[in-house]
Design a protein around this motif. Sequence first.
Motif, PDB file in Angstrom:
ATOM      1  N   GLN A 141      -2.925 -11.092  -6.569  1.00  0.00           N
ATOM      2  CA  GLN A 141      -1.732 -11.437  -5.804  1.00  0.00           C
ATOM      3  C   GLN A 141      -1.465 -10.412  -4.708  1.00  0.00           C
ATOM      4  O   GLN A 141      -1.076 -10.782  -3.587  1.00  0.00           O
ATOM      5  CB  GLN A 141      -0.532 -11.561  -6.743  1.00  0.00           C
ATOM      6  CG  GLN A 141      -0.615 -12.755  -7.679  1.00  0.00           C
ATOM      7  CD  GLN A 141       0.501 -12.758  -8.703  1.00  0.00           C
ATOM      8  OE1 GLN A 141       1.013 -11.709  -9.103  1.00  0.00           O
ATOM      9  NE2 GLN A 141       0.902 -13.944  -9.143  1.00  0.00           N
ATOM     10  N   LYS A 142      -1.653  -9.114  -5.011  1.00  0.00           N
ATOM     11  CA  LYS A 142      -1.449  -8.080  -4.000  1.00  0.00           C
ATOM     12  C   LYS A 142      -2.376  -8.291  -2.802  1.00  0.00           C
ATOM     13  O   LYS A 142      -1.965  -8.130  -1.644  1.00  0.00           O
ATOM     14  CB  LYS A 142      -1.680  -6.697  -4.606  1.00  0.00           C
ATOM     15  CG  LYS A 142      -0.590  -6.227  -5.546  1.00  0.00           C
ATOM     16  CD  LYS A 142      -0.942  -4.868  -6.140  1.00  0.00           C
ATOM     17  CE  LYS A 142       0.104  -4.438  -7.164  1.00  0.00           C
ATOM     18  NZ  LYS A 142      -0.272  -3.151  -7.819  1.00  0.00           N
ATOM     19  N   ASP A 143      -3.638  -8.629  -3.082  1.00  0.00           N
ATOM     20  CA  ASP A 143      -4.578  -8.868  -1.990  1.00  0.00           C
ATOM     21  C   ASP A 143      -4.089 -10.003  -1.093  1.00  0.00           C
ATOM     22  O   ASP A 143      -4.161  -9.913   0.139  1.00  0.00           O
ATOM     23  CB  ASP A 143      -5.957  -9.213  -2.544  1.00  0.00           C
ATOM     24  CG  ASP A 143      -6.657  -8.008  -3.168  1.00  0.00           C
ATOM     25  OD1 ASP A 143      -6.229  -6.869  -2.886  1.00  0.00           O
ATOM     26  OD2 ASP A 143      -7.624  -8.215  -3.926  1.00  0.00           O
ATOM     27  N   ALA A 144      -3.606 -11.077  -1.711  1.00  0.00           N
ATOM     28  CA  ALA A 144      -3.144 -12.230  -0.934  1.00  0.00           C
ATOM     29  C   ALA A 144      -1.882 -11.903  -0.138  1.00  0.00           C
ATOM     30  O   ALA A 144      -1.667 -12.444   0.950  1.00  0.00           O
ATOM     31  CB  ALA A 144      -2.879 -13.412  -1.865  1.00  0.00           C
ATOM     32  N   VAL A 145      -1.051 -11.011  -0.670  1.00  0.00           N
ATOM     33  CA  VAL A 145       0.199 -10.642   0.004  1.00  0.00           C
ATOM     34  C   VAL A 145      -0.061  -9.701   1.169  1.00  0.00           C
ATOM     35  O   VAL A 145       0.564  -9.815   2.231  1.00  0.00           O
ATOM     36  CB  VAL A 145       1.177 -10.006  -1.008  1.00  0.00           C
ATOM     37  CG1 VAL A 145       2.324  -9.286  -0.294  1.00  0.00           C
ATOM     38  CG2 VAL A 145       1.726 -11.070  -1.947  1.00  0.00           C
ATOM     39  N   THR A 146      -0.981  -8.770   1.032  1.00  0.00           N
ATOM     40  CA  THR A 146      -1.111  -7.675   2.000  1.00  0.00           C
ATOM     41  C   THR A 146      -2.207  -7.866   3.043  1.00  0.00           C
ATOM     42  O   THR A 146      -2.189  -7.187   4.069  1.00  0.00           O
ATOM     43  CB  THR A 146      -1.366  -6.355   1.262  1.00  0.00           C
ATOM     44  OG1 THR A 146      -2.581  -6.455   0.497  1.00  0.00           O
ATOM     45  CG2 THR A 146      -0.211  -6.023   0.330  1.00  0.00           C
ATOM     46  N   THR A 147      -3.158  -8.763   2.813  1.00  0.00           N
ATOM     47  CA  THR A 147      -4.248  -8.893   3.779  1.00  0.00           C
ATOM     48  C   THR A 147      -3.735  -9.368   5.131  1.00  0.00           C
ATOM     49  O   THR A 147      -2.806 -10.167   5.221  1.00  0.00           O
ATOM     50  CB  THR A 147      -5.332  -9.859   3.267  1.00  0.00           C
ATOM     51  OG1 THR A 147      -6.377  -9.935   4.246  1.00  0.00           O
ATOM     52  CG2 THR A 147      -4.779 -11.260   3.064  1.00  0.00           C
TER      53      THR A 147
END
Length: 654
Positions: free
Chosen positions: A25-31
Amino acid sequence: MGSVTDVTARTDDADVLLADLTDEQKDAVTTSASPLCVLAGAGSGKTRVLTRRIAWQSATGAMDPRRVLAVTFTRRAAAELRRRTRALGLRDDVGAGTFHSVALTILRRYWDDKGRKPLEILERRMAFLAKANPKVDRATIADLDAEIGWARARLITPEAYADAAAAQRRRPPRNAAFTAEIYAAYDASKRKRRLVDFDDLLALCHFTMTDNESFAAAQRWRHRHLLVDEFQDVNPLQFALLQSWLGPESTLLVVGDPAQAIYGWNGAEPDLLREIDQYLPGVAVLNLRKNFRSSPEILAAAGRLLEEPPQPAIRPPGDEPTVRILEADEEAVAIARAVRGCHRPGAPWRHQVVLARTNAQLPTIRAALENAGIPTRSRGEGAILRRPEIIDLLDDWEDHHALSAALTDSRSADRSELTLERAAMVEAFFGLAHDHLVLEANASVGDFLASLRADDRVGHVADGVELTTFHGAKGLEWQIVHLIGLEDGLVPIAFARNAAAYAEERRLLYVATTRAERELHVAWCRTRMVGDRLVERAPSPWIDAFVGEAPPLPDERPSIPNLRSRISTRPDIDLTAADARQRLAVKDALEQWREHAARTARVAPSAVLNDDTVNTLANERPCTIEALEAISGVGPSKARRFGLQLLEITCLDE
């Protein structure tokens, strides 16, 4: 996502917005990738990711929330997204709406800029069609409305309709020529009266954006950051419109799940997501796999259904799904008993749902639940008195007439023009009328209809067991799910006549399955009333997905001597070396094993292996897992679950 609570935070504290997210989820939020596609499995927290991405990117200065446009498929989803972004401190800055509401907003700006009088919007296409075709019954009008909607979604003109319908194996009302004629007349009548329907709004907005560059540039500046939810449900018309909203500086995020593409019948094009790199060159793809909603046992069943590895579960282990075999006359009462048996003291009834493939299956279930004192709720689309085929039927019923006479007269009428589901709904309505006569033999039509309207009001109580269809359950979740009618002809539906429709039916069952959080109960009927006949039914070809996994196969494939030694210790299979040379003996052993497996799983033997598969196994006698997988009726799923047991029977030297 039921088990994780949203964080209320000021957007200037970006770290808080990531604190309770998984690494995926962090990857999807921050990319910063764009275009970006997030493949979000069932229960993986896609709405959380959408809202956290908006808040985090706004907090870090990568995104201006006033220039965000989130496109959803329902007003409810748009309202939920706005609610969550407000909870994250973004107030009302974020724009969110459906394709239609956004298109109308853009058109109104254009009309205002040009000083033009807005076109009048035709809100109810079905009513317009009914008025223009007074000799056509309401059920056919409803089917025409749906078919015109499908054609518009696919950018198909009236002139091209017949060929397109034939290519897609559609079932046009009456025939393709009749449908194309009504479609053409409808378009001509709209133009003459300067009317636009909701599909016209999308087409007209697309034309405006592609034909007026300066206006389009202003709209693209206003909505620079686009996010699209449920991308698997986008149709070609909507995708063309989305492309017209994108400019050189636009960012785009699309979120969807190919396994939940269930609206192809209504014009959606799931290949837009499945082949996303063909439609959005250079797109980056991320996956959200972890499931926060369902127990590992439910996810295992969902994985077996799709013949894919199950999603990783966050919830702790729970109970295996159950499978019940019922008869026609006991189904409704049995489901009511099952619902009551699952109800925990003090728990809300709304934690349970009964899901059916068609609306026609629900009235008798609802009546049985309410007769048992169990409150019910419905999602509205299945209210029986608002169904077009029932409205058409009631045109011939007078309130003061005897219900028994009206029922007798109507049962003899020809309804061959109705679709299978509409005919089933009429039969369900007749069943309710018959049940009412049992309680009140001299009831009038008015008495019966009054009782149904009272029941309809009961359907809106604050707490009650939900009743809806597989389609109606999309996007929702319940602690306990009852799936009913898992029979061939209902699941998959009988009119799923090509490979694409069959695959969509499998995905639809997957969607229904993954609505369950901790309990899943499946039922099918060996017999069912079809009209006035009691007919035998076969289980859904996917019923075995709900039976628990057998122990995994050993890493080392069993050798022929090992198989022989295993057989010699198996009291339930009596095969000698001589018998093994005879196909009939192998078949007998397979049938013995099938009966035993069916009793253990509480399903019909044909749900384990059908007769054709047994014959093929006896004739070909495969000796490897690969050979088992290649046999029709076995496949990878059953080879994985039953492979060792089957090879013990079939894999012997001549």
